[in-house]
Design a protein around this motif. Structure first.
Motif, PDB file in Angstrom:
ATOM      1  N   LEU A  59       0.824  -1.207   0.000  1.00  0.00           N
ATOM      2  CA  LEU A  59       0.000   0.000   0.000  1.00  0.00           C
ATOM      3  C   LEU A  59       0.855   1.252   0.000  1.00  0.00           C
ATOM      4  CD1 LEU A  59      -2.726  -1.045   2.538  1.00  0.00           C
ATOM      5  CD2 LEU A  59      -3.043  -0.592   0.122  1.00  0.00           C
ATOM      6  N   LEU A  60       1.983   1.166   0.651  1.00  0.00           N
ATOM      7  CA  LEU A  60       2.878   2.314   0.705  1.00  0.00           C
ATOM      8  C   LEU A  60       3.696   2.446  -0.570  1.00  0.00           C
ATOM      9  CD1 LEU A  60       4.052   1.809   4.382  1.00  0.00           C
ATOM     10  CD2 LEU A  60       2.194   3.268   3.538  1.00  0.00           C
ATOM     11  N   ASP A  61       3.934   1.323  -1.248  1.00  0.00           N
ATOM     12  CA  ASP A  61       4.752   1.329  -2.459  1.00  0.00           C
ATOM     13  C   ASP A  61       3.970   1.667  -3.724  1.00  0.00           C
ATOM     14  OD1 ASP A  61       6.913   0.663  -0.912  1.00  0.00           O
ATOM     15  OD2 ASP A  61       6.891  -1.465  -1.437  1.00  0.00           O
ATOM     16  N   LEU A  62       2.702   1.314  -3.767  1.00  0.00           N
ATOM     17  CA  LEU A  62       1.900   1.536  -4.974  1.00  0.00           C
ATOM     18  C   LEU A  62       1.200   2.889  -4.932  1.00  0.00           C
ATOM     19  CD1 LEU A  62       0.142  -1.898  -5.564  1.00  0.00           C
ATOM     20  CD2 LEU A  62       2.031  -0.913  -6.849  1.00  0.00           C
ATOM     21  N   GLU A  63       1.120   3.504  -6.081  1.00  0.00           N
ATOM     22  CA  GLU A  63       0.364   4.751  -6.231  1.00  0.00           C
ATOM     23  C   GLU A  63      -0.755   4.494  -7.223  1.00  0.00           C
ATOM     24  OE1 GLU A  63       0.727   7.738  -4.792  1.00  0.00           O
ATOM     25  OE2 GLU A  63       2.501   7.250  -3.623  1.00  0.00           O
ATOM     26  N   PRO A  64      -1.898   5.064  -7.097  1.00  0.00           N
ATOM     27  CA  PRO A  64      -2.302   5.891  -5.967  1.00  0.00           C
ATOM     28  C   PRO A  64      -2.739   5.023  -4.783  1.00  0.00           C
ATOM     29  CG  PRO A  64      -4.103   5.749  -7.534  1.00  0.00           C
ATOM     30  CD  PRO A  64      -2.948   4.972  -8.122  1.00  0.00           C
ATOM     31  N   HIS A  65      -2.711   5.633  -3.615  1.00  0.00           N
ATOM     32  CA  HIS A  65      -3.195   4.967  -2.413  1.00  0.00           C
ATOM     33  C   HIS A  65      -4.706   5.107  -2.354  1.00  0.00           C
ATOM     34  CE1 HIS A  65       0.896   4.913  -1.037  1.00  0.00           C
ATOM     35  NE2 HIS A  65       0.958   6.211  -0.884  1.00  0.00           N
ATOM     36  N   PRO A  66      -5.395   4.103  -1.801  1.00  0.00           N
ATOM     37  CA  PRO A  66      -6.817   4.316  -1.560  1.00  0.00           C
ATOM     38  C   PRO A  66      -6.987   5.358  -0.459  1.00  0.00           C
ATOM     39  CG  PRO A  66      -6.112   2.264  -0.541  1.00  0.00           C
ATOM     40  CD  PRO A  66      -4.946   2.798  -1.326  1.00  0.00           C
ATOM     41  N   GLU A  67      -8.058   6.100  -0.507  1.00  0.00           N
ATOM     42  CA  GLU A  67      -8.331   7.062   0.558  1.00  0.00           C
ATOM     43  C   GLU A  67      -8.748   6.337   1.834  1.00  0.00           C
ATOM     44  OE1 GLU A  67     -11.217   9.861  -0.863  1.00  0.00           O
ATOM     45  OE2 GLU A  67      -9.941  10.469  -2.538  1.00  0.00           O
ATOM     46  N   ILE A  68      -9.425   5.197   1.660  1.00  0.00           N
ATOM     47  CA  ILE A  68      -9.938   4.426   2.789  1.00  0.00           C
ATOM     48  C   ILE A  68      -9.426   2.999   2.668  1.00  0.00           C
ATOM     49  CG2 ILE A  68     -12.022   3.551   3.938  1.00  0.00           C
ATOM     50  CD1 ILE A  68     -13.518   5.886   2.448  1.00  0.00           C
ATOM     51  N   LEU A  69      -8.912   2.452   3.762  1.00  0.00           N
ATOM     52  CA  LEU A  69      -8.530   1.054   3.813  1.00  0.00           C
ATOM     53  C   LEU A  69      -9.329   0.378   4.918  1.00  0.00           C
ATOM     54  CD1 LEU A  69      -6.714  -1.290   2.857  1.00  0.00           C
ATOM     55  CD2 LEU A  69      -5.215  -0.692   4.789  1.00  0.00           C
ATOM     56  N   LEU A  70     -10.068  -0.654   4.541  1.00  0.00           N
ATOM     57  CA  LEU A  70     -10.822  -1.452   5.499  1.00  0.00           C
ATOM     58  C   LEU A  70      -9.993  -2.682   5.822  1.00  0.00           C
ATOM     59  CD1 LEU A  70     -14.179  -1.188   3.581  1.00  0.00           C
ATOM     60  CD2 LEU A  70     -13.464   0.178   5.547  1.00  0.00           C
ATOM     61  N   VAL A  71      -9.737  -2.906   7.089  1.00  0.00           N
ATOM     62  CA  VAL A  71      -8.947  -4.053   7.520  1.00  0.00           C
ATOM     63  C   VAL A  71      -9.888  -5.043   8.197  1.00  0.00           C
ATOM     64  CG1 VAL A  71      -7.023  -4.859   8.942  1.00  0.00           C
ATOM     65  CG2 VAL A  71      -6.892  -2.618   7.820  1.00  0.00           C
ATOM     66  N   GLY A  72     -10.045  -6.203   7.564  1.00  0.00           N
ATOM     67  CA  GLY A  72     -10.875  -7.269   8.124  1.00  0.00           C
ATOM     68  C   GLY A  72      -9.987  -8.236   8.880  1.00  0.00           C
ATOM     69  N   THR A  73     -10.168  -8.345  10.189  1.00  0.00           N
ATOM     70  CA  THR A  73      -9.237  -9.081  11.049  1.00  0.00           C
ATOM     71  C   THR A  73      -9.666 -10.513  11.361  1.00  0.00           C
ATOM     72  OG1 THR A  73     -10.277  -8.158  13.023  1.00  0.00           O
ATOM     73  CG2 THR A  73      -8.370  -6.968  12.124  1.00  0.00           C
ATOM     74  N   GLY A  74     -10.571 -11.066  10.579  1.00  0.00           N
ATOM     75  CA  GLY A  74     -11.001 -12.448  10.805  1.00  0.00           C
ATOM     76  C   GLY A  74     -12.407 -12.514  11.359  1.00  0.00           C
ATOM     77  N   ILE A  75     -12.664 -13.548  12.134  1.00  0.00           N
ATOM     78  CA  ILE A  75     -14.013 -13.771  12.667  1.00  0.00           C
ATOM     79  C   ILE A  75     -14.446 -12.646  13.594  1.00  0.00           C
ATOM     80  CG2 ILE A  75     -15.382 -15.287  14.166  1.00  0.00           C
ATOM     81  CD1 ILE A  75     -13.824 -17.629  12.997  1.00  0.00           C
ATOM     82  N   ARG A  76     -13.503 -12.102  14.333  1.00  0.00           N
ATOM     83  CA  ARG A  76     -13.844 -11.010  15.250  1.00  0.00           C
ATOM     84  C   ARG A  76     -12.846  -9.869  15.104  1.00  0.00           C
ATOM     85  NH1 ARG A  76     -12.385 -15.394  17.999  1.00  0.00           N
ATOM     86  NH2 ARG A  76     -14.527 -15.881  18.487  1.00  0.00           N
ATOM     87  N   LEU A  77     -13.251  -8.722  15.572  1.00  0.00           N
ATOM     88  CA  LEU A  77     -12.392  -7.542  15.549  1.00  0.00           C
ATOM     89  C   LEU A  77     -11.173  -7.785  16.424  1.00  0.00           C
ATOM     90  CD1 LEU A  77     -11.810  -4.496  15.054  1.00  0.00           C
ATOM     91  CD2 LEU A  77     -13.193  -4.058  17.064  1.00  0.00           C
ATOM     92  N   VAL A  78      -9.999  -7.540  15.866  1.00  0.00           N
ATOM     93  CA  VAL A  78      -8.744  -7.614  16.614  1.00  0.00           C
ATOM     94  C   VAL A  78      -8.128  -6.218  16.554  1.00  0.00           C
ATOM     95  CG1 VAL A  78      -6.448  -8.648  16.747  1.00  0.00           C
ATOM     96  CG2 VAL A  78      -8.400 -10.038  15.994  1.00  0.00           C
ATOM     97  N   PRO A  79      -8.093  -5.515  17.679  1.00  0.00           N
ATOM     98  CA  PRO A  79      -7.489  -4.166  17.666  1.00  0.00           C
ATOM     99  C   PRO A  79      -6.069  -4.225  17.133  1.00  0.00           C
ATOM    100  CG  PRO A  79      -8.583  -4.596  19.758  1.00  0.00           C
ATOM    101  CD  PRO A  79      -8.562  -5.905  19.002  1.00  0.00           C
ATOM    102  N   GLN A  80      -5.680  -3.196  16.400  1.00  0.00           N
ATOM    103  CA  GLN A  80      -4.366  -3.176  15.764  1.00  0.00           C
ATOM    104  C   GLN A  80      -3.399  -2.283  16.534  1.00  0.00           C
ATOM    105  OE1 GLN A  80      -3.524  -5.260  13.161  1.00  0.00           O
ATOM    106  NE2 GLN A  80      -5.482  -6.032  13.885  1.00  0.00           N
ATOM    107  N   VAL A  81      -2.133  -2.613  16.404  1.00  0.00           N
ATOM    108  CA  VAL A  81      -1.069  -1.848  17.045  1.00  0.00           C
ATOM    109  C   VAL A  81      -1.057  -0.445  16.439  1.00  0.00           C
ATOM    110  CG1 VAL A  81       1.425  -1.781  17.421  1.00  0.00           C
ATOM    111  CG2 VAL A  81       0.228  -3.972  17.311  1.00  0.00           C
ATOM    112  N   PRO A  82      -0.978   0.585  17.280  1.00  0.00           N
ATOM    113  CA  PRO A  82      -0.992   1.963  16.751  1.00  0.00           C
ATOM    114  C   PRO A  82       0.073   2.244  15.705  1.00  0.00           C
ATOM    115  CG  PRO A  82      -1.307   1.977  19.117  1.00  0.00           C
ATOM    116  CD  PRO A  82      -0.982   0.551  18.732  1.00  0.00           C
ATOM    117  N   THR A  83       1.247   1.609  15.777  1.00  0.00           N
ATOM    118  CA  THR A  83       2.288   1.876  14.769  1.00  0.00           C
ATOM    119  C   THR A  83       1.864   1.386  13.390  1.00  0.00           C
ATOM    120  OG1 THR A  83       3.417  -0.171  15.382  1.00  0.00           O
ATOM    121  CG2 THR A  83       4.211   1.863  16.408  1.00  0.00           C
TER     122      THR A  83
END
Length: 124
Positions: A59-83
């Motif tokens: 995502l960082l290497d390809l242009e253009p970037h999407p304005e919105i990225l939806l991250v599907g973390t599996g069966i349930r929501l898994v909070p992501q590391v802030p970094t």
């Protein structure tokens, strides 16, 4: 992060998910997916439950970037590391994290509205 050779060179809604994969554009794919502006790619992850900034390098290497990225973390929501989230937000990508089902449905809606959306979907 590695992309698998599987690649669909267009944008398409996600027709179904489950059994470890996805259906889209009258095809099926076993494993995780990255749906980007440039097409849909197979996505290999070292640990789907511990995503890292490197997992989103394409995502960082390809242009253009999407304005919105939806991250599907599996069966349930898994909070992501802030970094992980801040690396994407630094280049102007708005990130929403949710379970894979919700991410696939939201991706389809935004895609139908012709929005600049991408999805990183962990298979369930």
């Amino acid at each position: 992060m590695r992309l698998t050779p599987a690649h669909y060179p267009g944008r398409a809604p996600i027709d179904a998910y489950g059994n470890g994969g996805f259906r889209f554009a009258e095809m099926s794919h076993k494993g995780h997916l990255l749906a980007l502006l440039s097409g849909i790619h197979g996505w290999e992850l070292n640990d789907p439950q511990a995503l890292r900034a490197e997992d989103f390098r394409i995502l960082l290497d390809l242009e253009p970037h999407p304005e919105i990225l939806l991250v599907g973390t599996g069966i349930r929501l898994v909070p992501q590391v802030p970094t992980v989230l801040s690396a994407l937000r630094e280049v102007g990508i708005s990130v929403d994290v949710m379970d894979t089902g919700a991410a696939a449905r939201t991706y389809n809606i935004l895609l139908s509205e012709e929005r600049s959306v991408g999805a990183a979907l962990i298979a369930v």
